[in-house]
Design an enzyme around this catalytic site. Structure first.
Site, PDB file in Angstrom:
ATOM      1  N   CYS A  93      18.786  13.488  -0.169  1.00 34.92           N
ATOM      2  CA  CYS A  93      19.452  14.884   0.506  1.00 34.92           C
ATOM      3  C   CYS A  93      17.374  15.466   0.051  1.00 34.92           C
ATOM      4  CB  CYS A  93      19.363  16.269  -0.390  1.00 34.92           C
ATOM      5  SG  CYS A  93      21.401  16.301  -0.664  1.00 34.92           S
ATOM      6  N   TYR A 118       9.056  -4.528  -5.909  1.00 29.38           N
ATOM      7  CA  TYR A 118       9.162  -3.339  -5.809  1.00 29.38           C
ATOM      8  C   TYR A 118      10.114  -2.369  -5.774  1.00 29.38           C
ATOM      9  CZ  TYR A 118       4.408  -4.974  -8.005  1.00 29.38           C
ATOM     10  OH  TYR A 118       3.760  -5.497  -8.518  1.00 29.38           O
ATOM     11  N   GLU A 170      -2.020 -13.525 -11.911  1.00 32.40           N
ATOM     12  CA  GLU A 170      -1.216 -12.470 -12.299  1.00 32.40           C
ATOM     13  C   GLU A 170      -0.260 -12.087 -11.038  1.00 32.40           C
ATOM     14  OE1 GLU A 170      -2.876  -9.008 -14.650  1.00 32.40           O
ATOM     15  OE2 GLU A 170      -3.331 -10.230 -16.176  1.00 32.40           O
ATOM     16  N   GLY A 212       2.587 -10.740  -8.674  1.00 33.04           N
ATOM     17  CA  GLY A 212       3.886  -9.982  -8.638  1.00 33.04           C
ATOM     18  C   GLY A 212       4.606 -10.248  -7.849  1.00 33.04           C
ATOM     19  N   ARG A 213       4.323 -10.193  -6.854  1.00 34.58           N
ATOM     20  CA  ARG A 213       4.722  -9.278  -5.577  1.00 34.58           C
ATOM     21  C   ARG A 213       4.771 -11.031  -4.586  1.00 34.58           C
ATOM     22  NH1 ARG A 213       3.855  -4.461  -2.327  1.00 34.58           N
ATOM     23  NH2 ARG A 213       2.408  -4.093  -3.756  1.00 34.58           N
ATOM     24  N   GLY A 252      -2.202  -8.924  -7.095  1.00 36.80           N
ATOM     25  CA  GLY A 252      -2.661  -8.500  -5.689  1.00 36.80           C
ATOM     26  C   GLY A 252      -2.622  -9.671  -4.053  1.00 36.80           C
TER      27      GLY A 252
HETATM   28  N1  LLP Z   1      -1.657  -7.272 -12.702  1.00 35.11           N
HETATM   29  C1  LLP Z   1      -1.956  -5.446 -13.074  1.00 35.11           C
HETATM   30  C2  LLP Z   1      -2.251  -5.024 -14.333  1.00 35.11           C
HETATM   31  C3  LLP Z   1      -1.420  -4.962 -12.324  1.00 35.11           C
HETATM   32  O1  LLP Z   1      -1.228  -3.790 -11.979  1.00 35.11           O
HETATM   33  C4  LLP Z   1      -0.309  -5.465 -10.905  1.00 35.11           C
HETATM   34  C5  LLP Z   1       0.425  -4.148 -10.545  1.00 35.11           C
HETATM   35  C6  LLP Z   1       0.065  -7.222 -11.463  1.00 35.11           C
HETATM   36  C7  LLP Z   1      -0.806  -7.635 -11.712  1.00 35.11           C
HETATM   37  C8  LLP Z   1       0.943  -7.501  -9.542  1.00 35.11           C
HETATM   38  O2  LLP Z   1       0.092  -6.886  -8.443  1.00 35.11           O
HETATM   39  P1  LLP Z   1       0.461  -8.011  -7.580  1.00 35.11           P
HETATM   40  O3  LLP Z   1       0.577  -9.343  -7.389  1.00 35.11           O
HETATM   41  O4  LLP Z   1       1.966  -7.767  -7.719  1.00 35.11           O
HETATM   42  O5  LLP Z   1       0.474  -7.188  -6.101  1.00 35.11           O
HETATM   43  N2  LLP Z   1       4.809  -0.617  -6.603  1.00 35.11           N
HETATM   44  C9  LLP Z   1       3.680  -0.997  -5.718  1.00 35.11           C
HETATM   45  C10 LLP Z   1       2.921  -1.806  -6.593  1.00 35.11           C
HETATM   46  C11 LLP Z   1       1.972  -1.531  -8.006  1.00 35.11           C
HETATM   47  C12 LLP Z   1       1.291  -2.910  -8.489  1.00 35.11           C
HETATM   48  C13 LLP Z   1       1.391  -2.087  -9.402  1.00 35.11           C
HETATM   49  N3  LLP Z   1       0.021  -2.733 -10.150  1.00 35.11           N
HETATM   50  C14 LLP Z   1       4.374  -1.311  -4.905  1.00 35.11           C
HETATM   51  O6  LLP Z   1       4.989  -1.418  -4.550  1.00 35.11           O
HETATM   52  O7  LLP Z   1       3.601  -2.034  -3.226  1.00 35.11           O
END
Ligand code: LLP
Length: 422
Positions: free
Chosen positions: A347, A376, A278, A280-281, A244
């Site tokens: 479209c 993403y 965890e 990601g982004r 997050g």
């Molecule tokens: N851990 C779990 C259990 C998750 O569900 C997620 C993201 C993460 C870690 C990684 O979160 P991050 O560090 O990337 O914020 N498609 C959306 C984001 C969906 C995130 C879903 N879960 C977007 O484009 O903003």
């Protein structure tokens, strides 16, 4: 200079001019900078090193839903990252990229039989469990296979976090996690089961969480539960504090890494557990651009549309979450600015990357980038409107590699079949 920068009026990725990439691979295409990914990984790791003792460093498990190209996974694996997966497909990718099972954690919601069995086969580090039935299934399949699965229970802390309602996951109305009370029961149940081993608690409150204020109550509720479970007589050896962590898409002021690390030190460290994260982004978001060509400039009575050759099938975030992404021209030769609605060829009126955006004037055939799409972006792309998926290119200083080729028209129908009776 690493990352994306203007050199002599031309946007470069590391040492490579983006027009060279467009010429070689065509547009639209995703372009990633390996050095930005390395820098992000190290920035997070170093922030934790500055604040947490050497023997209490968290295991960073890259959430590969953000970008699961196996070259990106390999890059993170060589940096020492672990991996967070949410499907059998992501497990497959992770193993192909060289992650060992003991660095992989599964956090998927609604884990199915084949995915659970594949994870047991790979002897992954742990399953983060979402419901009692899921726990039963893991125990059952583990017994069939003669394995024991390590279990964390995901807590729903009932806090609001996340940059958009669709990506907030920690409120009580969200499908994710279990209440503290339910976790006490699940801990008891799992202690009585033969093939699962309860080892801790996880949370993940949402994505693009920009305020420390949102993480704090979630961490506190996690800590409270750890104490309760220990008082109940159970071992709690691991805490997974989720992902997050936000990135800057525009000029927003975000919580800084040090503040986040201090929060971990204040609330999670005293629990004396192994700590997992965890992200990601944060690892990949700012490391990618979508390189596109201005197909047409279309003037209507109310708007000037900049029509790109990339569409919402290539990048869905602006349509799905009203997400902001920077747009800029690759050549900075034109200093006049103009205000455009930047759209794609799909479209639907929702096929829009930026509304009423002032940028340097663009002519047809000029190159444009949509910024901060490393997370993403490609991972959410689709074939909508029967548009082949774009290629992905990884640049590392002056090295260029096509890490995902453009789909062909034949690829579009390769898995389809016309019934004999037609
Ligand atoms: N851990 C779990 C259990 C998750 O569900 C997620 C993201 C993460 C870690 C990684 O979160 P991050 O560090 O990337 O914020 N498609 C959306 C984001 C969906 C995130 C879903 N879960 C977007 O484009 O903003």
């Amino acid at each position: 200079m690493s990352g994306f920068s203007d050199k002599g009026g031309v946007l470069h990725v590391d040492d490579v001019p983006l027009p060279d990439i467009a010429e070689q691979y065509g547009t639209p295409c995703y372009v990633y900078s390996a050095s930005v990914i390395r820098d992000q990984f190290n920035a997070l790791k170093d922030a934790m090193k500055r604040v947490l003792p050497a023997d209490r460093q968290p295991l960073l498990c890259y959430a590969c839903k953000a970008n699961s190209n196996i070259a990106i996974l390999k890059l993170l694996q060589t940096l020492g990252s672990g991996l967070e997966i949410v499907s059998e497909g992501e497990l497959f990718r992770g193993l192909k990229a060289g992650f060992s099972g003991d660095k992989i954690i599964s956090t998927s919601f609604g884990k199915n039989e084949s995915e659970i069995k594949a994870c047991l086969n790979a002897e992954i580090l742990q399953f983060n469990v979402e419901s009692p039935d899921e726990l039963n299934n893991i125990n059952k399949f583990a017994a069939e296979m003669g394995k024991t699965a390590n279990i964390l229970f995901r807590l729903n802390p009932d806090v609001s976090g996340g940059g958009h309602s669709k990506i907030a996951t920690g409120r009580k109305e969200d499908k994710f996690g279990n209440t503290a009370q339910d976790i006490r029961t699940l801990y008891k149940l799992s202690n009585e089961m033969s093939n699962v081993n309860p080892v801790g608690i996880s949370i993940h409150i949402g994505s693009q969480v920009s305020q420390t204020g949102a993480f704090k109550p979630a961490f506190e509720k996690l800590a409270e539960l750890v104490v309760i479970l220990r008082n109940d007589g159970y071992k709690v050896e691991r805490t997974d504090i989720g992902g997050g962590f936000p990135i800057a898409y525009n000029d927003e002021q975000l919580l800084d890494l040090d503040a986040y690390a201090r929060l971990v030190a204040d609330i999670i460290l005293p629990l004396d557990t192994q700590i997992q994260m965890e992200p990601g982004r944060y690892m990949v978001g700012n490391a990618g651009v979508l390189l596109a060509k201005a197909q047409y400039i279309k003037q209507t009575p109310s708007r000037e549309f900049l029509v790109l050759d990339a569409g919402m099938n290539d990048l869905i975030r602006p349509t799905l979450y009203e997400a902001y992404h920077g747009v800029r021209s690759v050549l900075n030769h034109n200093t006049n600015t103009k205000t455009y609605d930047v759209v794609g060829p799909i479209c639907e009126s929702g096929d829009i990357f930026a509304k009423h955006r002032e940028i340097n004037e663009v002519n047809a055939n000029d190159l444009v980038v949509i910024q901060s799409v490393g997370a993403y972006g490609y991972s959410m792309a689709s074939n909508y409107n029967s548009r082949p998926l774009p290629p992905e290119i990884l640049v590392d200083e002056d090295n260029i590699c096509l890490i995902g080729r453009r789909q062909t028209l034949e690829d579009l129908i390769a898995r389809e079949n016309i019934p004999k009776w037609l």
